[in-house]
Design a protein around this motif. Structure first.
Motif, PDB file in Angstrom:
ATOM      1  N   ILE A   3       0.836  -1.189   0.000  1.00 21.24           N
ATOM      2  CA  ILE A   3       0.000   0.000   0.000  1.00 21.24           C
ATOM      3  C   ILE A   3       0.876   1.246   0.000  1.00 21.24           C
ATOM      4  CG2 ILE A   3      -1.766   1.290   1.232  1.00 21.24           C
ATOM      5  CD1 ILE A   3      -2.785  -1.257   0.003  1.00 21.24           C
ATOM      6  N   GLN A   4       0.571   2.184  -0.889  1.00 20.31           N
ATOM      7  CA  GLN A   4       1.261   3.459  -0.946  1.00 20.31           C
ATOM      8  C   GLN A   4       0.394   4.542  -0.311  1.00 20.31           C
ATOM      9  OE1 GLN A   4       4.393   4.566  -2.491  1.00 20.31           O
ATOM     10  NE2 GLN A   4       4.801   2.395  -2.159  1.00 20.31           N
ATOM     11  N   ARG A   5       0.977   5.275   0.627  1.00 13.69           N
ATOM     12  CA  ARG A   5       0.263   6.390   1.236  1.00 13.69           C
ATOM     13  C   ARG A   5       0.555   7.668   0.459  1.00 13.69           C
ATOM     14  NH1 ARG A   5       0.255   6.099   7.878  1.00 13.69           N
ATOM     15  NH2 ARG A   5      -1.276   4.398   8.025  1.00 13.69           N
ATOM     16  N   GLU A  36      -4.317   0.088  -4.487  1.00 15.56           N
ATOM     17  CA  GLU A  36      -3.059   0.031  -3.740  1.00 15.56           C
ATOM     18  C   GLU A  36      -2.682   1.359  -3.093  1.00 15.56           C
ATOM     19  OE1 GLU A  36      -1.988   0.974  -8.082  1.00 15.56           O
ATOM     20  OE2 GLU A  36      -3.478  -0.184  -6.951  1.00 15.56           O
ATOM     21  N   VAL A  37      -3.607   2.339  -3.085  1.00 13.91           N
ATOM     22  CA  VAL A  37      -3.313   3.679  -2.545  1.00 13.91           C
ATOM     23  C   VAL A  37      -4.171   3.968  -1.318  1.00 13.91           C
ATOM     24  CG1 VAL A  37      -3.459   6.157  -2.997  1.00 13.91           C
ATOM     25  CG2 VAL A  37      -2.536   4.625  -4.744  1.00 13.91           C
ATOM     26  N   GLU A  38      -3.529   4.459  -0.270  1.00 14.48           N
ATOM     27  CA  GLU A  38      -4.216   4.957   0.924  1.00 14.48           C
ATOM     28  C   GLU A  38      -4.022   6.470   0.938  1.00 14.48           C
ATOM     29  OE1 GLU A  38      -4.285   4.329   5.796  1.00 14.48           O
ATOM     30  OE2 GLU A  38      -2.636   3.498   4.582  1.00 14.48           O
ATOM     31  N   SER A  39      -5.114   7.216   0.806  1.00 20.84           N
ATOM     32  CA  SER A  39      -5.017   8.654   0.581  1.00 20.84           C
ATOM     33  C   SER A  39      -5.369   9.471   1.819  1.00 20.84           C
ATOM     34  CB  SER A  39      -5.940   9.063  -0.576  1.00 20.84           C
ATOM     35  OG  SER A  39      -5.552   8.436  -1.770  1.00 20.84           O
ATOM     36  N   PHE A  40      -4.606  10.568   2.003  1.00 25.80           N
ATOM     37  CA  PHE A  40      -4.837  11.540   3.070  1.00 25.80           C
ATOM     38  C   PHE A  40      -4.980  12.918   2.420  1.00 25.80           C
ATOM     39  CE2 PHE A  40      -2.952   7.962   5.035  1.00 25.80           C
ATOM     40  CZ  PHE A  40      -3.366   7.942   6.364  1.00 25.80           C
ATOM     41  N   TYR A  41      -6.111  13.561   2.679  1.00 25.43           N
ATOM     42  CA  TYR A  41      -6.387  14.891   2.141  1.00 25.43           C
ATOM     43  C   TYR A  41      -6.655  15.829   3.307  1.00 25.43           C
ATOM     44  CZ  TYR A  41      -7.282  12.412  -2.246  1.00 25.43           C
ATOM     45  OH  TYR A  41      -7.169  11.630  -3.358  1.00 25.43           O
ATOM     46  N   ASN A 149       3.469   9.332   7.654  1.00 29.15           N
ATOM     47  CA  ASN A 149       4.463   8.557   6.915  1.00 29.15           C
ATOM     48  C   ASN A 149       4.056   8.358   5.463  1.00 29.15           C
ATOM     49  OD1 ASN A 149       6.789   7.906   8.581  1.00 29.15           O
ATOM     50  ND2 ASN A 149       5.322   6.890   9.923  1.00 29.15           N
ATOM     51  N   ALA A 150       3.709   9.471   4.818  1.00 31.06           N
ATOM     52  CA  ALA A 150       3.318   9.420   3.408  1.00 31.06           C
ATOM     53  C   ALA A 150       4.493   9.001   2.543  1.00 31.06           C
ATOM     54  CB  ALA A 150       2.798  10.782   2.968  1.00 31.06           C
ATOM     55  N   HIS A 151       4.214   8.145   1.558  1.00 28.75           N
ATOM     56  CA  HIS A 151       5.251   7.740   0.612  1.00 28.75           C
ATOM     57  C   HIS A 151       5.427   8.778  -0.487  1.00 28.75           C
ATOM     58  CE1 HIS A 151       3.852   3.827   2.318  1.00 28.75           C
ATOM     59  NE2 HIS A 151       5.147   3.620   2.371  1.00 28.75           N
ATOM     60  N   THR A 152       4.309   9.310  -0.991  1.00 30.41           N
ATOM     61  CA  THR A 152       4.388  10.296  -2.063  1.00 30.41           C
ATOM     62  C   THR A 152       3.495  11.488  -1.743  1.00 30.41           C
ATOM     63  OG1 THR A 152       2.640   9.211  -3.336  1.00 30.41           O
ATOM     64  CG2 THR A 152       4.905   8.595  -3.836  1.00 30.41           C
ATOM     65  N   VAL A 153       3.929  12.654  -2.231  1.00 31.75           N
ATOM     66  CA  VAL A 153       3.182  13.895  -2.023  1.00 31.75           C
ATOM     67  C   VAL A 153       3.073  14.602  -3.379  1.00 31.75           C
ATOM     68  CG1 VAL A 153       3.032  16.057  -0.737  1.00 31.75           C
ATOM     69  CG2 VAL A 153       4.180  14.068   0.280  1.00 31.75           C
ATOM     70  N   PRO A 154       1.888  14.631  -3.984  1.00 31.70           N
ATOM     71  CA  PRO A 154       1.733  15.356  -5.253  1.00 31.70           C
ATOM     72  C   PRO A 154       1.889  16.859  -5.034  1.00 31.70           C
ATOM     73  CG  PRO A 154      -0.049  13.755  -4.922  1.00 31.70           C
ATOM     74  CD  PRO A 154       0.657  13.920  -3.607  1.00 31.70           C
ATOM     75  N   VAL A 155       2.816  17.468  -5.740  1.00 27.56           N
ATOM     76  CA  VAL A 155       3.075  18.900  -5.586  1.00 27.56           C
ATOM     77  C   VAL A 155       3.431  19.506  -6.928  1.00 27.56           C
ATOM     78  CG1 VAL A 155       3.871  18.814  -3.182  1.00 27.56           C
ATOM     79  CG2 VAL A 155       5.504  18.439  -5.042  1.00 27.56           C
ATOM     80  N   GLY A 156       3.337  20.828  -7.018  1.00 26.74           N
ATOM     81  CA  GLY A 156       3.881  21.546  -8.153  1.00 26.74           C
ATOM     82  C   GLY A 156       5.395  21.569  -8.043  1.00 26.74           C
ATOM     83  N   ARG A 157       6.044  21.798  -9.188  1.00 25.02           N
ATOM     84  CA  ARG A 157       7.505  21.761  -9.187  1.00 25.02           C
ATOM     85  C   ARG A 157       8.108  22.786  -8.228  1.00 25.02           C
ATOM     86  NH1 ARG A 157      10.973  19.105 -11.948  1.00 25.02           N
ATOM     87  NH2 ARG A 157       9.356  18.245 -13.297  1.00 25.02           N
ATOM     88  N   ASP A 158       7.409  23.893  -7.972  1.00 25.61           N
ATOM     89  CA  ASP A 158       7.939  24.909  -7.070  1.00 25.61           C
ATOM     90  C   ASP A 158       7.887  24.467  -5.614  1.00 25.61           C
ATOM     91  OD1 ASP A 158       5.140  24.995  -7.129  1.00 25.61           O
ATOM     92  OD2 ASP A 158       5.090  27.087  -6.519  1.00 25.61           O
ATOM     93  N   GLN A 159       7.213  23.349  -5.344  1.00 24.39           N
ATOM     94  CA  GLN A 159       7.131  22.849  -3.973  1.00 24.39           C
ATOM     95  C   GLN A 159       8.061  21.671  -3.710  1.00 24.39           C
ATOM     96  OE1 GLN A 159       4.997  23.737  -1.170  1.00 24.39           O
ATOM     97  NE2 GLN A 159       4.905  25.646  -2.318  1.00 24.39           N
TER      98      GLN A 159
END
Length: 433
Positions: A3-5, A36-41, A149-159
């Motif tokens: 699982i990916q957070r 396979e994704v566990e999401s936190f918003y 303990n997030a595995h990935t964080v979607p961000v803009g390139r400036d972040q």
């Protein structure tokens, strides 16, 4: 199946706009539907206080962003959807992380440096108008990410820099207190990471150049028709590179639609016709969502209930994890058992360590330092964090044997024996883990 957070937050400082939608909301809502994704918003209302002094605006923005996420398909039953300020463990973690974060690293944060440069250019004190909140923003963001303990964080390139800082902070904490944090990765959609606004600059509330996501249809068309373009007349070929009209269209269109639109640019489509096509393509996707949003925004009690339920889910993770971290750093009951933290000789064990970071040239570097922080090995710049991490991992795994192969990418600041000793210490730790 591993699982990916995935964790995403939006600062509650304004009305959601197209840049928020394509850069954060849309891709993460899509990802939340994957098995396979566990999401936190989360609604980043603590972050809003850094730049907004109007309480009513923070509250209204929180409502609008929550309604936006829900209208765009977020299912609170399948994800953890919460308001940042409903999780008291986050500011506590912020302090724990503050105590392992170097001021020098925070000095290099883009937002802080931009403020300092602006003041210096105006002949003012470098820190004029700079709050501690702005300076500490990267640590609060790290706490948001590391709490779960997030595995990935979607961000803009400036972040991206903030994700790199979160990794460095997590690594520092893990080095001192044991492995508690996952090192997060940034996830970027390159073609929409920096969506242009009405004036061609990055779409941002700071520039007052945004296109609100759920304005009425007629107002959306009016805003699009006001996008700045060059003065080329109908029939003259127009470049897609640097065109806000084309970039906005591309963020919503398929590859085939974008190719067709690019051909129209080459054939000299009139700007008015190009903007009309952009409006129609945007409204095609947004109109159904707008109807749901308009209904939700009229029922704040329903949204509040969802947020409270999400906070309960989030705290079920945050509370025991914070207790573990408190124990790790020594914030314990006096009648609790002690965890040994020193060697038989009474000295704390210190080890060499690798550090990965990004410089102002936008390239990625790493270095090896000894237990006292002295530089042993320095890399040249890499185009991606992955490439830098791969070389770093190879050195850690293979030791001196691979240094000749990588010599073009390295600058040696210590002799072979010193390097061998440092890498041997790390190898011994890896063998035990």
């Amino acid at each position: 199946m591993k699982i990916q957070r995935v964790l995403t937050g939006i600062t509650t400082s304004g009305t959601p706009h197209l840049g928020n939608y394509v850069g954060a909301i849309r891709p993460t809502v899509r990802a939340s539907r994957l098995a396979e994704v566990e999401s936190f918003y989360f609604l980043a209302d603590y972050h809003a206080l850094i730049k907004v002094g109007d309480p009513a605006r923070v509250q209204r923005s929180t409502l609008e962003i929550a309604a936006t996420w829900l209208a765009c398909g977020l299912d609170p039953e399948k994800v953890t959807f919460y308001r940042q300020s409903d999780i008291p463990e986050i500011p506590e973690l912020t302090w724990l992380l503050t105590c392992v974060t170097g001021k020098g690293m925070l000095n290099r944060a883009h937002a802080y440096k931009a403020s300092v440069d602006k003041n210096s250019g105006a002949g003012e004190d470098p820190d004029a108008g700079v709050t501690a909140g702005l300076f500490m923003y990267p640590v609060l963001m790290a706490a948001d990410i590391l709490m779960f303990n997030a595995h990935t964080v979607p961000v803009g390139r400036d972040q991206v820099q903030h994700i790199e800082m979160a990794r460095d902070i997590a690594a520092s904490f893990n080095h001192l207190y044991g492995d508690h944090f996952t090192l997060p990765e940034a996830a970027i959609e390159d073609n929409v990471a920096l969506l242009p606004g009405l004036d061609g600059r990055k779409m941002s509330k700071s520039y007052d150049n945004t296109i609100p996501l759920f304005v009425p249809r007629d107002q959306l068309r009016k805003l699009i028709m006001g996008i700045l373009t060059d003065s080329k007349a109908p029939g003259e070929p127009k470049a897609v590179t640097g065109s806000a009209v084309f970039q906005l269209f591309q963020a919503f269109a398929s590859a085939e639609e974008s190719a067709e639109f690019a051909q129209a640019f080459a054939q000299g489509i009139a700007w008015g016709d190009a903007k009309q096509r952009l409006f129609e393509r945007l409204d095609q996707e947004i109109a159904p969502l707008r109807a749901v949003y308009d209904e939700l925004i009229q029922d704040p009690a329903r949204i509040e209930q969802m947020l409270q339920q999400g906070a309960a889910k989030a705290r079920a993770i945050a509370s025991p994890f914070t207790a573990r971290l408190r124990h790790a750093v020594g914030l314990r009951r006096l009648d609790a058992g002690q965890t040994p933290s020193i060697t038989a000789s009474g000295r704390k064990v210190a080890l060499p360590s690798f550090k990965q970071y990004r410089e102002a040239d936008q390239r990625f570097y790493f270095k090896l330092v000894d237990a006292q922080g002295q530089l042993l090995l320095q890399s040249t710049g890499f185009e991606s964090p992955k490439a830098a991490a791969q070389s770093m991992a190879r050195i850690r795994q293979e030791g001196l044997a691979c240094l000749d192969d990588l010599s073009a990418q390295l600058s040696f600041q210590a002799g072979p024996e010193t390097l061998k000793s440092a890498l041997s210490q790390l190898s011994a730790v890896d063998a035990k883990s």
